[in-house]
Design an enzyme around this catalytic site. Structure first.
Site, PDB file in Angstrom:
ATOM      1  N   ARG A   1      30.825  48.001  42.766  1.00 20.85           N
ATOM      2  CA  ARG A   1      30.120  47.888  41.491  1.00 20.85           C
ATOM      3  C   ARG A   1      29.404  46.487  41.462  1.00 20.85           C
ATOM      4  O   ARG A   1      28.510  46.389  40.458  1.00 20.85           O
ATOM      5  CB  ARG A   1      31.279  47.950  40.560  1.00 20.85           C
ATOM      6  CG  ARG A   1      31.463  49.358  40.408  1.00 20.85           C
ATOM      7  CD  ARG A   1      32.731  49.578  39.574  1.00 20.85           C
ATOM      8  NE  ARG A   1      34.060  49.224  40.196  1.00 20.85           N
ATOM      9  CZ  ARG A   1      35.310  49.373  39.710  1.00 20.85           C
ATOM     10  NH1 ARG A   1      35.625  49.543  38.454  1.00 20.85           N
ATOM     11  NH2 ARG A   1      36.381  48.881  40.431  1.00 20.85           N
TER      12      ARG A   1
ATOM     13  N   ALA B   1       3.537   1.687  43.785  1.00 22.82           N
ATOM     14  CA  ALA B   1       3.316   3.183  43.679  1.00 22.82           C
ATOM     15  C   ALA B   1       2.543   3.903  45.246  1.00 22.82           C
ATOM     16  O   ALA B   1       1.978   3.018  45.838  1.00 22.82           O
ATOM     17  CB  ALA B   1       1.808   3.542  42.883  1.00 22.82           C
TER      18      ALA B   1
HETATM   19  C1  UD1 Z   1      43.128  48.300  40.061  1.00 24.82           C
HETATM   20  C2  UD1 Z   1      44.249  49.271  39.709  1.00 24.82           C
HETATM   21  C3  UD1 Z   1      44.186  49.733  38.099  1.00 24.82           C
HETATM   22  C4  UD1 Z   1      44.275  48.514  37.458  1.00 24.82           C
HETATM   23  C5  UD1 Z   1      43.257  47.388  37.767  1.00 24.82           C
HETATM   24  C6  UD1 Z   1      43.145  45.909  37.122  1.00 24.82           C
HETATM   25  C7  UD1 Z   1      44.843  50.665  41.854  1.00 24.82           C
HETATM   26  C8  UD1 Z   1      44.637  51.874  42.219  1.00 24.82           C
HETATM   27  N1  UD1 Z   1      44.199  50.604  40.611  1.00 24.82           N
HETATM   28  O1  UD1 Z   1      41.880  49.037  39.935  1.00 24.82           O
HETATM   29  O2  UD1 Z   1      45.324  50.218  37.732  1.00 24.82           O
HETATM   30  O3  UD1 Z   1      43.932  48.764  35.967  1.00 24.82           O
HETATM   31  O4  UD1 Z   1      42.986  47.351  39.294  1.00 24.82           O
HETATM   32  O5  UD1 Z   1      42.236  45.270  37.568  1.00 24.82           O
HETATM   33  O6  UD1 Z   1      45.341  49.709  42.189  1.00 24.82           O
HETATM   34  N2  UD1 Z   1      41.415  45.887  47.407  1.00 24.82           N
HETATM   35  C9  UD1 Z   1      41.605  45.877  48.712  1.00 24.82           C
HETATM   36  N3  UD1 Z   1      41.596  46.904  49.684  1.00 24.82           N
HETATM   37  C10 UD1 Z   1      41.523  48.156  49.028  1.00 24.82           C
HETATM   38  C11 UD1 Z   1      41.092  48.165  47.858  1.00 24.82           C
HETATM   39  C12 UD1 Z   1      40.987  47.184  46.978  1.00 24.82           C
HETATM   40  O7  UD1 Z   1      42.044  44.640  49.206  1.00 24.82           O
HETATM   41  O8  UD1 Z   1      41.330  49.104  50.024  1.00 24.82           O
HETATM   42  C13 UD1 Z   1      41.518  44.780  46.574  1.00 24.82           C
HETATM   43  C14 UD1 Z   1      40.025  44.568  45.942  1.00 24.82           C
HETATM   44  O9  UD1 Z   1      39.398  43.506  46.780  1.00 24.82           O
HETATM   45  C15 UD1 Z   1      40.287  43.971  44.775  1.00 24.82           C
HETATM   46  C16 UD1 Z   1      41.743  44.504  44.371  1.00 24.82           C
HETATM   47  O10 UD1 Z   1      42.417  45.145  45.508  1.00 24.82           O
HETATM   48  O11 UD1 Z   1      40.499  42.359  45.016  1.00 24.82           O
HETATM   49  C17 UD1 Z   1      41.446  45.709  43.094  1.00 24.82           C
HETATM   50  O12 UD1 Z   1      40.662  46.403  43.700  1.00 24.82           O
HETATM   51  P1  UD1 Z   1      39.683  47.234  42.644  1.00 24.82           P
HETATM   52  O13 UD1 Z   1      38.943  48.279  43.549  1.00 24.82           O
HETATM   53  O14 UD1 Z   1      39.007  46.269  41.887  1.00 24.82           O
HETATM   54  O15 UD1 Z   1      40.495  48.159  41.662  1.00 24.82           O
HETATM   55  P2  UD1 Z   1      40.598  48.768  40.463  1.00 24.82           P
HETATM   56  O16 UD1 Z   1      39.660  49.942  40.483  1.00 24.82           O
HETATM   57  O17 UD1 Z   1      39.873  47.449  39.569  1.00 24.82           O
HETATM   58 CA    CA Z   2      39.173  45.582  39.886  1.00 24.76          CA
END
Ligand code: UD1
Ligand code: CA
Length: 476
Positions: A32, A402
């Site tokens: 995003r 200068a």
């Molecule tokens: C996640 C939570 C959601 C919560 C939100 C809060 C899950 C499924 N959902 O959603 O319930 O409300 O955070 O901010 O956990 N990441 C990895 N590997 C992956 C996927 C993600 O390392 O395969 C890391 C991302 O880099 C990030 C963090 O995990 O730092 C959160 O991932 P993100 O995709 O932002 O989760 P949200 O959709 O925000």
């Molecule tokens: Ca997030």
């Protein structure tokens, strides 16, 4: 040696003796953000997002901080090492298959440990260590297998929702994309901050399946699994929602930047006594220090750990990065000052550029279109117009005319120029380094100085030759 045991305040009693490990999830790209750069590397107030999370984690004095890396792993590791070199351990998630899968990457390190695991996201930079400390303490005393930090939001869109039963007991976390219209109305959301008993965490994670809308392994499914095992899941409701907001888009990043900046400028106005002509158009890093009665004009940036003394005037369009200014300094419009020191009562600019450990000693001045690199200008000396001083040391009460240039580069190496005290360098002088101009000497306009000039001597010409010895007696 003095015995240190039982001295001072005893540490607060611990409810469990489990040690604390932190896991930070930082493998995702953050689609995003619409960026080629991993989300956690995007900067907030000059530091990458992940740096803030590392600082908050470090304050808890955990045994280790495990960082799950994937996208741009090398850069993310570097950013982490910058903050928590001694505590950091990296585990790789090669394919981003969800937050549950990300935690699984640390299975080898944590599964067998009788420890408490605090899970954080690399994209939640505003989290305060005090909040985390209270959360961990609460978890320890609850005896739960898992605690989830939740907040209530007016607009919960995008977050996982906390579903509770009629008795307000935890049922499950449901992601926005998997939620029914009824579930989407829930305003209590999952912050993505959890405490787990390590062994129970991995026991539950191995049973999580990617049976959801995104086909991902959700970490958010583990509390439900633990509940089914007969374990206790505890919800810790935190009041300050802003602290746990994740940054998912550049618009959110800009909002946080704005928020931090407004806080910093307000603090400087109210607590320190700095005047901002237009507080909404000044950019001051939270780390920077400014003295009282400074006046900051619109469009000024003061970055990094810069320190500005009292009663300085910084005019529009100026950038000051990792530099130190004394008291009563005036920086006129559109000057750039990087990694340099400006002592008290100096003036700089307009349109000056100081960089790479340049130093202006007290009451000296550089003016219009003057660049200084790795150079020092002595007390009371002046270089006011169209000049380059590179690798140069200029003495006290000397005037640089200068258009003066230090020719410091011979195509291969850089060489030094030394100009002693009370020298007058005539307009358009070329100082071909290495070269030294002795005390009290004068170079005529247009001189190309290729050889050292003795003290009290006038030189002129191309190349410059000695024209006459100057009398010392004119001091009387
Ligand atoms: C996640 C939570 C959601 C919560 C939100 C809060 C899950 C499924 N959902 O959603 O319930 O409300 O955070 O901010 O956990 N990441 C990895 N590997 C992956 C996927 C993600 O390392 O395969 C890391 C991302 O880099 C990030 C963090 O995990 O730092 C959160 O991932 P993100 O995709 O932002 O989760 P949200 O959709 O925000
Ligand atoms: Ca997030």
């Amino acid at each position: 040696m003095e015995p240190t045991e039982y001295m001072g305040t005893p540490p607060p009693p611990r409810q469990t003796n489990q040690s604390l490990d932190v896991v930070i999830l930082a493998a995702g790209l953050g689609t995003r953000m619409k960026s080629a750069r991993a989300k956690v590397l995007h900067a907030l107030d000059g530091s990458p997002l992940i740096a803030y999370v590392c600082r908050a984690a470090r304050a808890l004095t955990p045994e280790q901080i495990y960082v799950v890396v994937g996208h741009q792993a090398a850069e993310v590791e570097k950013a982490v090492r910058n903050e928590v070199e001694d505590l950091a351990q990296f585990v790789t998630q090669s394919e981003q298959r969800g937050t549950g899968d990300a935690v699984m990457a640390a299975r080898g390190q944590l599964e067998g440990e009788d420890s408490l695991v605090l899970i954080l996201s690399g994209d939640v930079p505003m989290i305060r260590s005090e909040t985390l400390q209270n959360f961990v303490t609460h978890h320890r005393s609850s005896g739960a297998a898992c605690s989830i930090l939740s907040v209530r939001l007016e607009n919960p869109t995008g977050y996982g929702r906390i579903v509770r039963d009629d008795q307000e007991q935890f049922v499950k976390i449901i992601e926005q994309k998997d939620a029914t219209p009824e579930e989407r109305k829930v305003k209590e959301i999952n912050s993505g901050i959890y405490c787990f008993d390590a062994r129970k965490l991995f026991s539950a994670l191995t049973r999580v399946t990617p049976s959801n809308n995104q086909g991902e392994f959700y970490l958010t499914d583990t509390p439900e699994v633990l509940l089914a095992d007969g374990e206790t899941v505890n919800i810790y409701v935190h009041a300050d929602a802003r602290e746990v907001s994740g940054i998912n888009t550049r618009a959110e990043l800009a909002e946080f930047e704005n928020l931090m900046r407004r806080g910093t400028i307000r603090r400087l106005m109210v607590e320190t006594g700095v005047t901002f002509i237009d507080p909404s158009h000044a950019y001051i890093s939270a780390e920077a220090k400014l003295g009282r009665d400074c006046i900051i004009y619109p469009g000024v940036s003061i970055e990094g750990n810069s320190v500005v003394g009292e009663n300085c005037e910084i005019r529009s369009g100026t950038r000051i990065t990792n530099s130190r200014l004394g008291d009563n300094v005036v920086v006129k419009d559109h000057s750039v000052i990087v990694d340099s020191i400006i002592e008290s009562k100096c003036t700089v600019g307009p349109f000056a550029h100081l960089r790479m450990n340049s130093v202006l000693e007290e009451s000296s001045a550089v003016g219009n279109f003057v660049e200084m690199k790795k150079s020092r200008l002595g007390r009371g000396s002046k270089s006011m117009h169209l000049t380059y001083l590179g690798d140069a040391t200029i003495g006290e009460r000397t005037n640089i005319g200068a258009g003066t240039i230090t020719c410091n580069y011979d195509g291969k190496n850089k060489h030094e120029t030394i100009v002693e005290d009370e020298v007058k360098i005539g307009s358009d002088t070329m100082l071909v380094a290495p070269v030294r101009v002795g005390k009290g000497s004068v170079t005529a306009a247009g001189s190309v100085v290729t050889k050292d000039v003795p003290p009290e001597t006038l030189v002129a010409g191309v190349p410059a030759v000695i024209k006459k010895k100057l009398k010392n007696s004119d001091e009387s």
